[in-house]
Design an enzyme around this catalytic site. Structure first.
Site, PDB file in Angstrom:
ATOM      1  CE  LYS A 225      -6.199  22.330  -1.455  1.00 55.14           C
ATOM      2  NZ  LYS A 225      -7.096  21.610  -2.344  1.00 55.14           N
TER       3      LYS A 225
ATOM      4  CG  HIS B 128       3.613  25.480  -3.105  1.00 55.37           C
ATOM      5  ND1 HIS B 128       3.520  24.852  -1.908  1.00 55.37           N
ATOM      6  CD2 HIS B 128       4.643  26.165  -3.171  1.00 55.37           C
ATOM      7  CE1 HIS B 128       4.257  25.271  -1.156  1.00 55.37           C
ATOM      8  NE2 HIS B 128       5.112  26.252  -1.690  1.00 55.37           N
TER       9      HIS B 128
END
Length: 239
Positions: A70, A72
């Site tokens: 993930k 980011h």
């Protein structure tokens, strides 16, 4: 009853999440389930313990790896991170759609031409509408998921991660990613579970998921092999 895993429609769509701190235990489970499972998810928990080596070990079994980190961050950092993951030849790799268009395009371009498919995480399945309001995001969950999925598609990312509960809203909005991975899959809802928007495996596929992720039900089963066998048979209409 005996069956060949290759004959089961769900076999390529089931991803078992190896969310464990013990690398050897995770690899042992992967070896036990490999006959029935083509995909294994390696998340932050296992990756921090085993690093790229654990990905290599799982791939050596002939399985696909869903590397769920993930990403980011700023576009340049995400681009470099994606390039590093591409070198490991993972099948799926996640980035957060909330990182914005420039970041998503950087991730897409970094994986272009490789064996790695980028998946954009829309809204985590642990979140509810009150949680979105808490961080300043307006609109309903389904509206947020649709907006983020559309953004990902515009940036060249053809796969998403979302709750199966939002899949009907995606269809109504004519948003049709090539790959739709749904976590939060539960065989039964358990007290104290931190996943909120959960569905059963059969519901998820019926709603349009291409892949489902199952972790805790398998990891906590007394006989995980039998659980997976029964799940595949039931989903394929053989049970």
């Amino acid at each position: 009853m005996p069956f060949e895993v290759s004959s089961l429609p769900l076999a390529d769509g089931l991803i078992v999440a190896l969310d464990l701190f013990d690398v050897e235990k995770a690899l042992l489970l992967a070896r036990r389930l490999r006959q029935y499972v083509s995909w294994f998810k390696v998340g932050s928990q296992l990756f921090l313990c085993g690093g790229p080596k654990v990905v290599e070990e799982i791939r050596s079994l002939g399985a696909q790896v869903f590397l769920d980190l993930k990403f980011h961050d700023i576009p340049a950092t995400v681009e470099r991170a994606v390039r590093a993951c591409v070198q490991m030849e993972v099948g799926f790799l996640t980035v957060h759609a909330l990182g914005g268009g420039r970041m998503l395009r950087a991730a897409s371009e970094a994986a272009a031409g490789s064996k790695t498919r980028i998946l954009a995480v829309t809204v985590l399945t642990s979140l509810e509408e009150a949680d979105l309001s808490e961080v300043g995001l307006s609109g309903s969950l389904s509206e947020r998921v649709c907006a983020l999925a559309a953004l990902a598609g515009d940036c060249g990312i053809r796969g998403i991660v979302c709750s199966a509960r939002e899949l009907s809203s995606l269809r109504k909005s004519d948003i049709r990613p090539e790959v739709v991975v749904t976590p939060g899959i539960r065989l039964t809802q358990r007290k104290g579970d931190d996943q909120r928007r959960t569905v059963s495996p059969r519901e998820a596929f019926a709603l349009g998921a291409t892949h489902i992720v199952i972790g805790r039900p398998v990891l906590e089963a007394e006989d995980p092999v039998n659980l997976v066998r029964n799940l595949l048979q039931e989903g394929s209409g053989l049970a």
